[in-house]
Design an enzyme around this catalytic site. Structure first.
Site, PDB file in Angstrom:
ATOM      1  N   HIS A   1      45.775  36.317  32.651  1.00 21.86           N
ATOM      2  CA  HIS A   1      46.638  37.376  33.182  1.00 21.86           C
ATOM      3  C   HIS A   1      48.065  37.325  32.639  1.00 21.86           C
ATOM      4  O   HIS A   1      48.831  38.264  32.844  1.00 21.86           O
ATOM      5  CB  HIS A   1      46.658  37.323  34.710  1.00 21.86           C
TER       6      HIS A   1
ATOM      7  N   ARG B   1      43.638  28.174  31.164  1.00 19.40           N
ATOM      8  CA  ARG B   1      42.674  29.193  31.605  1.00 19.40           C
ATOM      9  C   ARG B   1      42.500  30.217  30.490  1.00 19.40           C
ATOM     10  O   ARG B   1      43.451  30.885  30.085  1.00 19.40           O
ATOM     11  CB  ARG B   1      43.126  29.887  32.885  1.00 19.40           C
TER      12      ARG B   1
ATOM     13  N   ASP C   1      40.003  23.052  19.696  1.00 20.64           N
ATOM     14  CA  ASP C   1      40.540  22.558  18.430  1.00 20.64           C
ATOM     15  C   ASP C   1      42.068  22.530  18.442  1.00 20.64           C
ATOM     16  O   ASP C   1      42.691  21.689  17.782  1.00 20.64           O
ATOM     17  CB  ASP C   1      40.050  23.416  17.260  1.00 20.64           C
TER      18      ASP C   1
ATOM     19  N   GLU D   1      34.568  33.676  41.745  1.00 17.83           N
ATOM     20  CA  GLU D   1      35.568  34.556  42.351  1.00 17.83           C
ATOM     21  C   GLU D   1      35.040  35.946  42.691  1.00 17.83           C
ATOM     22  O   GLU D   1      35.807  36.908  42.764  1.00 17.83           O
ATOM     23  CB  GLU D   1      36.792  34.660  41.439  1.00 17.83           C
TER      24      GLU D   1
ATOM     25  N   ASP E   1      40.558  37.726  43.421  1.00 18.83           N
ATOM     26  CA  ASP E   1      39.421  38.516  42.953  1.00 18.83           C
ATOM     27  C   ASP E   1      38.309  38.552  43.989  1.00 18.83           C
ATOM     28  O   ASP E   1      37.623  39.576  44.145  1.00 18.83           O
ATOM     29  CB  ASP E   1      38.891  37.958  41.626  1.00 18.83           C
TER      30      ASP E   1
END
Length: 259
Positions: A48, A73, A87, A152, A178
């Protein structure tokens, strides 16, 4: 020389509660300030917040230089994206909107090298291996990756018990915002029905031997979640903290100007 020890993952395995903060201002300078505050972990939000791989990596570097552990996230749990983030040096990932056992299994495969998983082998190019400076990286990286999945919505809750059987999932984060929206209570994460669903999920996660996680700025609710066994908890969001503080100061300034 093995991959760096994931102290956050070890703490969760040992049952040591980790307190954290959401980092959404998408700036390494601010992230460095936040990393000096003393939280156990900081969540770099690429779902977000306006982050891409490079801006995430810039924040990752300054947090890794602190005593706080970075958790990243992703915007979505795509295998190719997970490969890039790993990576780049992220060791702890939080994946949103997990709704089935099959999806959780795909995520586990994405964070592990063959033959157990499908993570692409490009460690010679990767910051994670110190650009091939960690000679045992390929054989030791898997065990230091911490995979956290977000449940969620109602579909995720319905599949929760199956998700909890998946080896390689280290923790399950319940997303109040959510979930509230999906339950028909958008903008009301503290609605009694939502709270009841969250509390039930946290107990099920704990009883399955996984680490339960939650984000809430409601301290009374957070105390209840901790009593239920939450092991990784975020109590602050840098965006809302800054917005609240700067608005309060602007209000004080306006009042002074009107004297």
């Amino acid at each position: 020389m093995p991959a760096p020890k994931n102290t956050f993952k070890q703490a969760l395995q040992d049952g040591h509660r980790q307190m954290g903060c959401w980092v959404g201002l998408a700036d390494p300078y601010v992230a460095e300030i936040t990393a000096s505050a003393g939280f156990d972990w900081l969540l770099i939000d690429c779902e977000h917040a306006p982050n891409d791989l490079r801006s995430m990596m810039a924040q990752l570097k300054v947090i890794q230089a602190s005593d706080s552990h970075p958790v990243v996230r992703l915007p979505i749990g795509e295998t190719w994206m997970i490969k890039q983030f790993l990576d780049a040096g992220a060791q702890s990932l939080l994946i949103p909107m997990v709704e089935s056992k099959a999806q959780a299994e795909q995520l586990v495969a994405a964070v592990q090298y063959p033959p157990k998983g499908v993570r692409g082998v490009g460690s010679a190019l990767a910051r994670a291996s110190k650009f091939n400076g960690i000679k045992d990286y390929l054989t030791t990286a898997d065990q230091e990756i911490c995979l956290l999945v977000q449940v969620e919505n109602r579909a995720g809750l319905a599949a929760l018990d199956d998700i909890l059987t998946v080896d390689g999932v280290d923790g399950v984060f319940v997303g109040p915002a959510d979930l509230a929206a999906d339950m028909g209570h958008i903008g009301q994460p503290m609605h009694p029905d939502v709270v009841a669903a969250i509390e039930d999920a946290l107990v099920r996660i704990k009883n399955a031997g996984k680490a339960p996680g939650i984000l809430s700025t409601n301290m009374e609710f957070m105390e209840k979640c901790i009593d239920l066994g939450v092991l990784f908890a975020a109590t602050s969001i840098d965006v809302t903290l800054y917005a609240s503080a700067i608005r309060a100061d602007a209000d004080k300034a306006r009042k002074l100007a009107s004297r």
